[in-house]
Design an enzyme around this catalytic site. Structure first.
Site, mmCIF file in Angstrom:
data_model
loop_
_atom_site.group_PDB
_atom_site.id
_atom_site.type_symbol
_atom_site.label_atom_id
_atom_site.label_comp_id
_atom_site.label_asym_id
_atom_site.label_seq_id
_atom_site.Cartn_x
_atom_site.Cartn_y
_atom_site.Cartn_z
ATOM 1 N NE ARG A 29 -8.685 -26.262 -35.659
ATOM 2 C CZ ARG A 29 -7.823 -27.174 -36.045
ATOM 3 N NH1 ARG A 29 -7.459 -27.244 -37.301
ATOM 4 N NH2 ARG A 29 -7.312 -28.025 -35.176
ATOM 5 N NE ARG B 182 1.188 -30.347 -36.408
ATOM 6 C CZ ARG B 182 0.253 -29.650 -35.785
ATOM 7 N NH1 ARG B 182 -0.637 -28.972 -36.478
ATOM 8 N NH2 ARG B 182 0.191 -29.613 -34.469
ATOM 9 C CG ASP C 44 1.703 -22.314 -31.762
ATOM 10 O OD1 ASP C 44 1.922 -22.852 -32.860
ATOM 11 O OD2 ASP C 44 1.314 -22.951 -30.767
ATOM 12 C CE LYS D 35 -5.330 -24.131 -30.482
ATOM 13 N NZ LYS D 35 -4.583 -25.320 -30.887
ATOM 14 C CG ASN D 36 -2.204 -25.451 -28.013
ATOM 15 O OD1 ASN D 36 -3.227 -25.836 -28.572
ATOM 16 N ND2 ASN D 36 -1.211 -24.865 -28.670
ATOM 17 C CB CYS E 231 -2.257 -30.163 -40.947
ATOM 18 S SG CYS E 231 -0.993 -29.436 -39.960
HETATM 19 N N1 EPU Z 1 6.964 -34.452 -34.867
HETATM 20 C C1 EPU Z 1 7.355 -35.638 -35.438
HETATM 21 N N2 EPU Z 1 6.820 -36.799 -34.947
HETATM 22 C C2 EPU Z 1 5.929 -36.802 -33.922
HETATM 23 C C3 EPU Z 1 5.529 -35.605 -33.344
HETATM 24 C C4 EPU Z 1 6.071 -34.432 -33.835
HETATM 25 O O1 EPU Z 1 8.156 -35.659 -36.361
HETATM 26 O O2 EPU Z 1 5.487 -37.911 -33.531
HETATM 27 C C5 EPU Z 1 7.525 -33.186 -35.357
HETATM 28 C C6 EPU Z 1 6.450 -32.255 -35.919
HETATM 29 O O3 EPU Z 1 6.133 -32.565 -37.259
HETATM 30 C C7 EPU Z 1 7.076 -30.905 -35.740
HETATM 31 C C8 EPU Z 1 7.872 -31.063 -34.444
HETATM 32 O O4 EPU Z 1 8.049 -32.472 -34.261
HETATM 33 O O5 EPU Z 1 7.956 -30.639 -36.797
HETATM 34 C C9 EPU Z 1 7.219 -30.488 -33.209
HETATM 35 O O6 EPU Z 1 5.869 -30.883 -33.150
HETATM 36 P P1 EPU Z 1 5.066 -31.109 -31.787
HETATM 37 O O7 EPU Z 1 4.763 -32.564 -31.660
HETATM 38 O O8 EPU Z 1 5.787 -30.461 -30.665
HETATM 39 O O9 EPU Z 1 3.734 -30.319 -32.096
HETATM 40 P P2 EPU Z 1 2.301 -30.745 -31.597
HETATM 41 O O10 EPU Z 1 2.418 -31.353 -30.263
HETATM 42 O O11 EPU Z 1 1.599 -31.502 -32.661
HETATM 43 C C10 EPU Z 1 1.746 -28.534 -30.314
HETATM 44 C C11 EPU Z 1 0.692 -27.471 -30.399
HETATM 45 C C12 EPU Z 1 0.900 -26.651 -31.667
HETATM 46 C C13 EPU Z 1 2.299 -26.041 -31.611
HETATM 47 C C14 EPU Z 1 3.347 -27.129 -31.430
HETATM 48 C C15 EPU Z 1 4.758 -26.602 -31.262
HETATM 49 C C16 EPU Z 1 -1.197 -28.449 -29.249
HETATM 50 C C17 EPU Z 1 -2.555 -29.007 -29.322
HETATM 51 N N3 EPU Z 1 -0.625 -28.104 -30.402
HETATM 52 O O12 EPU Z 1 1.582 -29.331 -31.480
HETATM 53 O O13 EPU Z 1 -0.087 -25.622 -31.650
HETATM 54 O O14 EPU Z 1 2.561 -25.338 -32.797
HETATM 55 O O15 EPU Z 1 3.035 -27.934 -30.272
HETATM 56 O O16 EPU Z 1 4.828 -25.753 -30.174
HETATM 57 O O17 EPU Z 1 -0.646 -28.278 -28.165
HETATM 58 C C18 EPU Z 1 -1.505 -24.024 -32.592
HETATM 59 O O18 EPU Z 1 -1.983 -23.847 -31.459
HETATM 60 O O19 EPU Z 1 -1.741 -23.240 -33.565
HETATM 61 C C19 EPU Z 1 -0.614 -25.151 -32.831
HETATM 62 C C20 EPU Z 1 -0.339 -25.623 -34.038
#
Ligand code: EPU
Length: 417
Positions: free
Chosen positions: A397, A122, A305, A22-23, A117
């Site tokens: 999802r 996030r 995850d 998915k990711n 969420c």
């Molecule tokens: N963060 C910020 N500001 C930002 C972006 C992130 O403060 O602009 C913080 C987040 O709140 C979090 C940390 O940085 O505390 C890391 O978040 P990240 O941005 O890496 O997460 P993401 O890109 O939103 C992806 C996966 C998630 C997975 C995380 C961490 C996808 C679509 N989603 O999310 O997957 O948990 O990386 O590995 O790739 C899941 O599949 O269940 C899922 C939640």
């Protein structure tokens, strides 16, 4: 609303085939906005987030020519609408990955700001700062992130902290910016490397993806995407834990063992038998689980995850495990539900102290997010009597055919509508 009923006590044995990640597909779907023709994607997982992203690309002017089984053909020649509306973005945060590609393609993007969420606030401030570094002018207007950029320009940018989709968003924009971009403290997840490989096959010039420094030389056009999505490492880890928790013998097929090293190491520490082959991993229980300490980290560390699923495993270990969540601030929502099933878990800040119990007992429980729902199903596999998991739309999802795959391994699991 659908519920899943799991009757505990059935050992899992046999083989399970892992779906596309998915990711990995979500950013590839966002990247179709950068190309101008028929993109063909294979090994498409049948999960709801993929449908949501495809609907979003359609909303932006894309056309679906074929979407069946695991093959998707998406024509992005007609992309003309820069607005990603609230009703789509609010159901899936990953929608914000269209921001960078839209800025690169149309010079404008208006993407609804995702709300908080279940696993944390996030924000997307790091995405925005990265795109501003490339010259985009970004304002927040009535709940929307509105960006304009006549022409994105390459830049040197350091991410304040690691963000997976943030890295991908800026990477996609930089692929078509003018000149060179250097991204430091970039996310190293296999899905980032995969996205860069896919873009390079379309003519992009990206080096270093998979390390924390990515160098991108912008190009003026990209050919359509032709790719096969890499296997879902989180789904693989979930079935590995399913094998271990039921003391079974499960072979996880079509996975990349190298992407699962942190999980493999922790399962070994817990006393689980593991044999890695090139594209499969066989997991065998050995009758007793040892407690293991875990700290989640960005890749190659232990994935957040998989934290909930591993915690379920530790609820039955002989002793006390300490599980620390360092990536998200609120990713322990499953703890209250596991406690309802008899688990002994105590939370102190970002740390959960799990004292193993002899047996979990079935109960009605509620899924709060995707991985939390998987952990409750895992608990149900070994609990006494029935576990009824509600709000299973979270599972849909991100897990393709979970009941079917578990049934084929010998679980007694069914969905009621
Ligand atoms: N963060 C910020 N500001 C930002 C972006 C992130 O403060 O602009 C913080 C987040 O709140 C979090 C940390 O940085 O505390 C890391 O978040 P990240 O941005 O890496 O997460 P993401 O890109 O939103 C992806 C996966 C998630 C997975 C995380 C961490 C996808 C679509 N989603 O999310 O997957 O948990 O990386 O590995 O790739 C899941 O599949 O269940 C899922 C939640």
């Amino acid at each position: 609303m659908d519920r899943i009923i799991v009757e505990g006590g059935h050992q899992l044995n046999g083989q399970v085939t892992i779906s596309g990640a998915k990711n990995a597909i979500l950013p590839v779907l966002a990247a179709t906005l950068l190309t101008g023709g028929k993109n063909e994607i294979q090994n498409v997982p049948g999960v709801r987030d993929v449908k949501t992203m495809v609907n979003l690309v359609r909303e932006l002017g894309g056309r679906v020519d074929h979407f069946e089984a695991d093959r998707l053909v998406l024509d992005s020649g007609g992309i003309n609408n820069p607005v990603a509306p609230y009703d789509l973005v609010s159901t899936m945060r990953a929608s914000c990955m269209v921001l960078g590609p839209l800025l690169a393609r149309l010079g404008e993007a208006k993407v609804s700001l995702p709300g908080g969420c279940a696993i944390g606030a996030r924000p997307i401030d790091l995405h925005i700062k990265g795109l501003e570094a490339l010259g985009a002018d970004i304002q927040l207007e009535k709940g929307y992130v509105h960006g304009v950029a006549k022409k994105l320009k390459g830049a040197h940018h350091l991410f304040e902290s690691v963000t997976v989709t943030g890295t991908m968003n800026v990477l996609m924009a930089a692929a078509m910016a003018e000149g060179e971009t250097v991204l430091e403290n970039a996310a190293k997840e296999p899905e980032v490397e995969f996205l860069a490989d896919v873009l390079n096959q379309c003519g992009a010039k990206i080096e270093g993806a998979g390390t924390d420094k990515i160098i991108i030389e912008g190009v003026t056009s990209l050919k359509p995407i032709h790719c096969r999505i890499l296997p879902d490492r989180i789904e693989a880890a979930t079935y590995m834990i399913a094998g271990a928790i039921t003391d079974g013998d499960v072979e996880v097929l079509d996975c990349v063992p190298a992407h699962l090293e942190a999980v493999i190491q922790k399962l070994r520490e817990a006393g689980v038998g593991l044999k890695e082959n090139e594209t499969s991993i066989r997991v065998r229980g050995n009758g007793e689980l040892r407690p293991v300490h875990i700290r989640t980290h960005p890749y190659p560390g232990f994935a957040t995850d998989v934290q909930a699923q591993f915690m379920t495993l530790m609820t039955l270990a002989k002793g006390q495990s300490v599980i620390s969540e360092t990536v998200f601030e609120n990713r322990f929502m499953h703890v209250a539900e596991l406690r309802r099933m008899g688990a002994d878990i105590h939370i102190e800040g970002h740390t959960a102290i799990v004292s193993g119990v002899e047996q979990l007992s079935g109960a009605p429980v509620m899924a709060t997010d995707l991985r939390a729902s998987a952990c409750l199903v895992l608990a149900g596999l070994v609990a006494e009597r029935d576990t009824v998991v509600s709000r299973v739309y979270h599972i849909d999802r991100g897990y393709e055919d979970m009941e079917k795959k578990l049934s084929q391994l010998g679980a007694a699991i069914r969905r009621v509508r």
